[in-house]
Structures are given as structure tokens and as C-alpha cells.
Motif scaffolding. Structure first.
Motif, PDB file in Angstrom:
ATOM      1  N   VAL A  87       0.856  -1.037  -0.039  1.00  0.00           N
ATOM      2  CA  VAL A  87       0.078   0.086  -0.001  1.00  0.00           C
ATOM      3  C   VAL A  87       0.787   1.246   0.013  1.00  0.00           C
ATOM      4  N   PHE A  88       0.569   2.420  -0.625  1.00  0.00           N
ATOM      5  CA  PHE A  88       1.405   3.370  -0.977  1.00  0.00           C
ATOM      6  C   PHE A  88       0.518   4.620  -0.402  1.00  0.00           C
ATOM      7  N   LEU A  89       0.778   5.458   0.463  1.00  0.00           N
ATOM      8  CA  LEU A  89       0.122   6.628   0.851  1.00  0.00           C
ATOM      9  C   LEU A  89       0.859   7.867   0.107  1.00  0.00           C
ATOM     10  N   SER A  90      -0.062   8.680  -0.294  1.00  0.00           N
ATOM     11  CA  SER A  90       0.348   9.855  -0.933  1.00  0.00           C
ATOM     12  C   SER A  90       0.679  10.992   0.174  1.00  0.00           C
ATOM     13  N   HIS A  91      -0.106  11.009   1.486  1.00  0.00           N
ATOM     14  CA  HIS A  91      -0.278  11.813   2.417  1.00  0.00           C
ATOM     15  C   HIS A  91      -1.199  11.697   3.479  1.00  0.00           C
ATOM     16  N   VAL A  92      -1.209  12.108   4.517  1.00  0.00           N
ATOM     17  CA  VAL A  92      -1.789  11.662   5.732  1.00  0.00           C
ATOM     18  C   VAL A  92      -3.195  12.536   6.023  1.00  0.00           C
ATOM     19  N   HIS A  93      -3.780  12.953   5.066  1.00  0.00           N
ATOM     20  CA  HIS A  93      -5.371  13.765   5.224  1.00  0.00           C
ATOM     21  C   HIS A  93      -6.206  12.417   5.416  1.00  0.00           C
ATOM     22  N   ASN A  94      -7.328  12.523   6.297  1.00  0.00           N
ATOM     23  CA  ASN A  94      -8.177  11.418   6.374  1.00  0.00           C
ATOM     24  C   ASN A  94      -8.800  10.918   5.256  1.00  0.00           C
ATOM     25  N   GLY A  99       0.750  -6.352   4.997  1.00  0.00           N
ATOM     26  CA  GLY A  99       2.076  -5.811   4.313  1.00  0.00           C
ATOM     27  C   GLY A  99       2.540  -4.353   4.578  1.00  0.00           C
ATOM     28  N   ALA A 100       3.298  -3.909   3.824  1.00  0.00           N
ATOM     29  CA  ALA A 100       4.068  -2.621   4.262  1.00  0.00           C
ATOM     30  C   ALA A 100       3.142  -1.451   3.778  1.00  0.00           C
ATOM     31  N   VAL A 101       2.903  -0.460   4.351  1.00  0.00           N
ATOM     32  CA  VAL A 101       2.273   0.914   4.116  1.00  0.00           C
ATOM     33  C   VAL A 101       3.450   1.799   3.712  1.00  0.00           C
ATOM     34  N   TRP A 102       3.868   2.196   2.692  1.00  0.00           N
ATOM     35  CA  TRP A 102       4.850   3.020   2.421  1.00  0.00           C
ATOM     36  C   TRP A 102       4.216   4.466   2.411  1.00  0.00           C
ATOM     37  N   LEU A 103       5.115   5.309   2.756  1.00  0.00           N
ATOM     38  CA  LEU A 103       4.891   6.727   2.929  1.00  0.00           C
ATOM     39  C   LEU A 103       6.394   7.478   3.086  1.00  0.00           C
ATOM     40  N   SER A 104       6.255   8.781   3.011  1.00  0.00           N
ATOM     41  CA  SER A 104       7.424   9.587   3.212  1.00  0.00           C
ATOM     42  C   SER A 104       7.591   9.564   4.841  1.00  0.00           C
ATOM     43  N   GLN A 105       8.824  10.144   4.872  1.00  0.00           N
ATOM     44  CA  GLN A 105       9.315  10.084   6.587  1.00  0.00           C
ATOM     45  C   GLN A 105       8.634  11.342   7.081  1.00  0.00           C
ATOM     46  N   PHE A 143      10.121   5.975   3.384  1.00  0.00           N
ATOM     47  CA  PHE A 143      11.114   6.175   2.856  1.00  0.00           C
ATOM     48  C   PHE A 143      11.799   7.617   3.138  1.00  0.00           C
ATOM     49  N   SER A 144      13.320   7.541   3.005  1.00  0.00           N
ATOM     50  CA  SER A 144      13.822   8.654   3.394  1.00  0.00           C
ATOM     51  C   SER A 144      13.972   9.933   2.458  1.00  0.00           C
ATOM     52  N   PRO A 145      13.979  10.972   3.014  1.00  0.00           N
ATOM     53  CA  PRO A 145      14.294  12.070   2.073  1.00  0.00           C
ATOM     54  C   PRO A 145      15.308  12.084   1.067  1.00  0.00           C
ATOM     55  N   GLY A 158       5.127  16.499   3.780  1.00  0.00           N
ATOM     56  CA  GLY A 158       5.074  14.928   3.371  1.00  0.00           C
ATOM     57  C   GLY A 158       4.356  14.364   2.264  1.00  0.00           C
ATOM     58  N   SER A 159       3.434  15.222   1.637  1.00  0.00           N
ATOM     59  CA  SER A 159       2.824  14.768   0.503  1.00  0.00           C
ATOM     60  C   SER A 159       3.634  14.504  -0.633  1.00  0.00           C
ATOM     61  N   VAL A 160       3.381  13.277  -1.584  1.00  0.00           N
ATOM     62  CA  VAL A 160       4.547  13.048  -2.663  1.00  0.00           C
ATOM     63  C   VAL A 160       3.494  12.487  -3.592  1.00  0.00           C
ATOM     64  N   TRP A 161       4.077  12.429  -4.876  1.00  0.00           N
ATOM     65  CA  TRP A 161       3.563  11.928  -6.237  1.00  0.00           C
ATOM     66  C   TRP A 161       4.561  10.656  -6.295  1.00  0.00           C
ATOM     67  N   TYR A 162       4.011   9.640  -7.027  1.00  0.00           N
ATOM     68  CA  TYR A 162       4.750   8.434  -7.153  1.00  0.00           C
ATOM     69  C   TYR A 162       4.694   7.932  -8.855  1.00  0.00           C
ATOM     70  N   ILE A 163       5.819   7.391  -9.066  1.00  0.00           N
ATOM     71  CA  ILE A 163       5.788   6.590 -10.391  1.00  0.00           C
ATOM     72  C   ILE A 163       6.135   5.196 -10.009  1.00  0.00           C
ATOM     73  N   PHE A 164       5.310   4.448 -10.663  1.00  0.00           N
ATOM     74  CA  PHE A 164       5.565   2.926 -10.591  1.00  0.00           C
ATOM     75  C   PHE A 164       5.834   2.127 -11.644  1.00  0.00           C
ATOM     76  N   ARG A 165       6.825   1.406 -11.625  1.00  0.00           N
ATOM     77  CA  ARG A 165       7.004   0.474 -12.814  1.00  0.00           C
ATOM     78  C   ARG A 165       6.831  -1.026 -12.597  1.00  0.00           C
ATOM     79  N   ILE A 166       5.832  -1.447 -13.100  1.00  0.00           N
ATOM     80  CA  ILE A 166       5.333  -2.994 -12.667  1.00  0.00           C
ATOM     81  C   ILE A 166       5.488  -3.528 -13.928  1.00  0.00           C
ATOM     82  N   GLY A 167       6.459  -4.636 -14.116  1.00  0.00           N
ATOM     83  CA  GLY A 167       6.652  -5.230 -15.262  1.00  0.00           C
ATOM     84  C   GLY A 167       7.531  -4.505 -16.068  1.00  0.00           C
ATOM     85  N   GLU A 168       6.807  -4.535 -17.500  1.00  0.00           N
ATOM     86  CA  GLU A 168       7.258  -3.595 -18.425  1.00  0.00           C
ATOM     87  C   GLU A 168       6.446  -2.336 -18.694  1.00  0.00           C
TER      88      GLU A 168
END
Length: 368
Positions: free
Chosen positions: A57-64, A80-86, A120-122, A147-157
Motif C-alpha cells: 500500500v502506498f500513501l500520498s499523504h496523511v489526510h483522512n 504488508g508494508a504501508v509506504w509513505l514519506s518520512q 522512505f528517507s528524504p 510530506g505529500s508526494v507523487w509516485y511513479i510505479f514500474r510494474i513489469g514492463e
């Protein structure tokens, strides 16, 4: 092919929750896991089958409206892991305490306590973080809040861009464009896509509304980038006025100094000066009758309310999401075979689509 299941956030302002499947690599991830705010809160249609099949799971930021359904996901068996910025991770303690208070048995250890938050670290910004042979991600600041972030995911190709909540012209927080520009799928915040809102005009109108130094004004704020922008702007533009900050808001500004990598150039010094200034005071009940500008979400009797969030007062509205012009700017640097706009109310979504170039065609809520 990347398959998207929208569990919330499409043509609604909140409950943001997106399930991503990649059949070729048997990968399943979730992007945010929020609720629709209100009484009662409205949850996404989570199931044990969904929860127990997720790889991450990936969180962009911590608003409800982006994390409020995590306890339900945990109750349904997600381990599993819940990924978010430090910086987001550092803000979790009061949120987790709130989750415990909502539990019918206070102090009981719940499944939510077992959520495996993984910050994940700055220093990892812009780098590829590899989770498996088939899944990696990178991130950048999105400007919406601390702490808010955008993501790029690479899944397979294939690759996916997820903006999270985004502000392109935040006064306080950095927003970086992604280095990659072409994706199979892009999920983009269009929260204010039904309008064009000039930040300069909003600021000028707001300052005019605060023109009487003998009056007590209240600006409703929560812990957000908008609150930081408004406080810093008014502090700079109205140097003779007293500012009263809710304790939580004041603490949030101090937290911003601990994660200065999130801040725009010069903002660290401006925040330090503000927090040292004697005319900036922590709000108590003793101050309710004093002239000044009050920043708090709680209604204070005797103050003049300034509705910066109300669509009924567009002249005072202060945006916290991309408007039409911002979405257009984003699409100049992000090309995708399929586009999904989220976080818009139906009427704003319709206006955005009418404004968008004609080559974008609707296909079940997905644009391509």
C-alpha cells in the motif's frame, strides 16, 4: 496490462482509494486508502479478498480522505508494508490515537496497531526503490502539505504515474515535476478542475477582507499546505496584526522546520521568524475577545468568519488542488495512454471534461 479498480475518489471529493492489478506479474498494490469525511464516514468497498491479496500500500499523504480506511484494511487482514514519506510518518501519532478513540474498547490492541508503516528517507527522492523483480517506485514532492508526494510505479514492463493531491504553486511546499513523462496510465488530481482560480487574486481579496485592525477574524484551517500558505501570507502582508494559532497548527508549523527539504527556498527562514515573533500567539480561551486573526477549525464566538473553503464565496476561495489551468499544465509534461482525473465533484468533473482538448474521449471514466 495495468488494470485500475477505482474504489473511491472518482467524481467525488474524498474517499480516495485505487487498486492496481498487473496480471502478467501477479502484482496488486493499493494507492491511498481513504474515507469520505462526514457523519458517518463513507468507506471504500474493501473486502478480505482485496486486503489479503495486496503486495503493498502506498500513501500520498496523511489526510483522512487518503488514509482513514487503513484500520478497516487491517481488520480485513492486510499485513504488508504501508509506504509513505518520512515527514508523513512523523505525523501519524495523533492519527493513530484518534483511531483508538474511535474503537469501542479504548486501549485495546486492534489490527490497525499492527499496520507496518514503512517510511522512505528524504535522500531517496528521485531514486528507484526496488521492492521485487517486478515492482519498483520513485517519488517526488507534490506541494499539497507536509510530506505529500507523487509516485511513479514500474510494474513489469509498464509504468504508472499517481499525482496524489497536488499543488503546483504552493507558497510553502516544493512541487517537483516527474523526470519521466510517458506512462501507460496516469491518475491525476483535478480537485478544483471545475474552475480557474488565481492565487494572486485570492490573496488580494483575502487581504481586503481583513482590512479592519480593530476586528477579530477567524480563518478556518486544518493541518494542510493551505493553512501554511495562508498564515505565511498574512504574516508577511499584514505586519501590524496579531495572529492567534491553534496549538495543533502551531505545532504543525514547527514540524515543517524539521523537514525543511519539503519547503520552498526561503520558507525555512520565514517560518523561523514567524514562530519567534511575539505577535504570533498560541490560541487560548483568554484571547477570544482580542482583535486579531484567528487560525483554527473550531468556531470562536465574536469573530468574523472568513470562508476560504466555501464555494458560496468564490471571491475568497483559496485552492488546494489543481484547477483547470493547472491540469492543462500537468498534461503538457505527462503523457499517458490512459488518464484518470480524480478528487472532483461531478459538476467540477463535467466542467473539466468540457474544457479539456477534444482528442480526450471518455471510456468508462478513463480518458485515453
Amino acid at each position: 496490462m495495468i488494470n485500475l479498480h477505482i474504489l473511491g475518489g472518482f467524481q467525488e471529493y474524498g474517499r480516495n482509494c485505487f487498486l492496481i492489478e498487473h496480471e502478467e506479474t501477479d502484482t496488486r498494490i493499493m494507492l491511498d486508502c481513504g474515507v469520505q469525511n462526514g457523519q458517518p464516514e463513507v468507506y471504500p468497498p474493501l473486502t478480505p479478498e482485496i486486503a489479503q491479496s495486496l503486495d503493498a500500500v502506498f500513501l500520498s499523504h496523511v489526510h483522512n480522505d487518503h488514509i482513514g480506511a487503513l484500520p478497516l484494511l487491517a481488520d480485513m487482514g492486510y499485513e504488508g508494508a504501508v509506504w509513505l514519506s518520512q515527514a508523513s510518518f512523523a505525523q501519524l501519532d495523533p492519527i493513530q490515537q484518534h483511531w483508538k478513540q474511535k474503537n469501542s474498547a479504548p486501549y485495546q490492541i486492534t489490527a490497525a496497531d499492527k499496520l507496518r508503516f514503512t517510511p522512505f528517507s528524504p535522500e531517496s527522492k528521485g531514486q528507484s526503490i526496488v521492492l521485487s523483480e517486478h515492482l519498483s517506485f520513485e517519488w517526488g514532492h507534490s506541494g499539497h502539505m507536509l510530506g505529500s508526494v507523487w509516485y511513479i510505479f514500474r510494474i513489469g514492463e509498464e509504468s504508472l504515474f499517481y499525482s496524489g493531491d497536488m499543488v503546483l504553486d504552493s507558497i510553502t511546499f516544493q512541487t517537483e515535476p516527474p523526470a519521466q513523462s510517458a506512462f501507460q496510465l496516469a491518475i491525476i488530481d483535478s480537485g478544483h478542475g471545475g474552475q480557474v482560480t488565481s492565487r494572486t487574486t485570492s490573496e488580494q481579496t483575502l487581504l481586503k477582507a481583513l482590512n479592519d485592525s480593530e476586528v477579530s477574524y477567524q480563518i478556518p484551517v486544518s493541518l494542510s499546505g493551505k493553512a501554511c500558505d495562508l498564515i505565511l501570507t498574512i504574516y508577511k502582508q499584514l505586519p501590524g496584526r496579531r495572529l492567534f494559532l491553534d496549538q495543533a497548527v502551531r505545532n504543525h508549523l514547527a514540524d515543517c522546520l524539521s523537514y525543511a527539504a519539503n519547503l520552498n527556498i526561503g520558507m525555512k527562514e520565514r517560518l523561523e521568524n514567524l514562530l519567534r515573533d511575539e505577535r504570533v500567539t498560541i490560541l487560548t480561551t483568554d484571547h477570544a475577545s482580542e482583535a486579531g486573526i484567528y487560525f483554527t477549525a473550531n468556531k470562536i464566538c465574536g469573530t468574523k468568519f472568513i470562508p476560504v473553503d466555501s464555494a458560496a464565496h468564490p471571491e475568497l476561495f483559496y485552492k488546494a488542488h489543481p484547477d483547470q489551468k493547472d491540469v492543462e499544465k500537468l498534461l503538457q509534461s505527462i503523457q499517458a495512454e490512459r488518464l484518470v482525473f480524480f478528487h472532483s465533484k461531478p459538476q467540477d468533473f463535467s466542467k473539466l471534461i468540457a474544457y479539456m482538448p477534444k482528442e480526450l474521449t471518455l471510456n468508462g471514466g478513463v480518458y485515453k
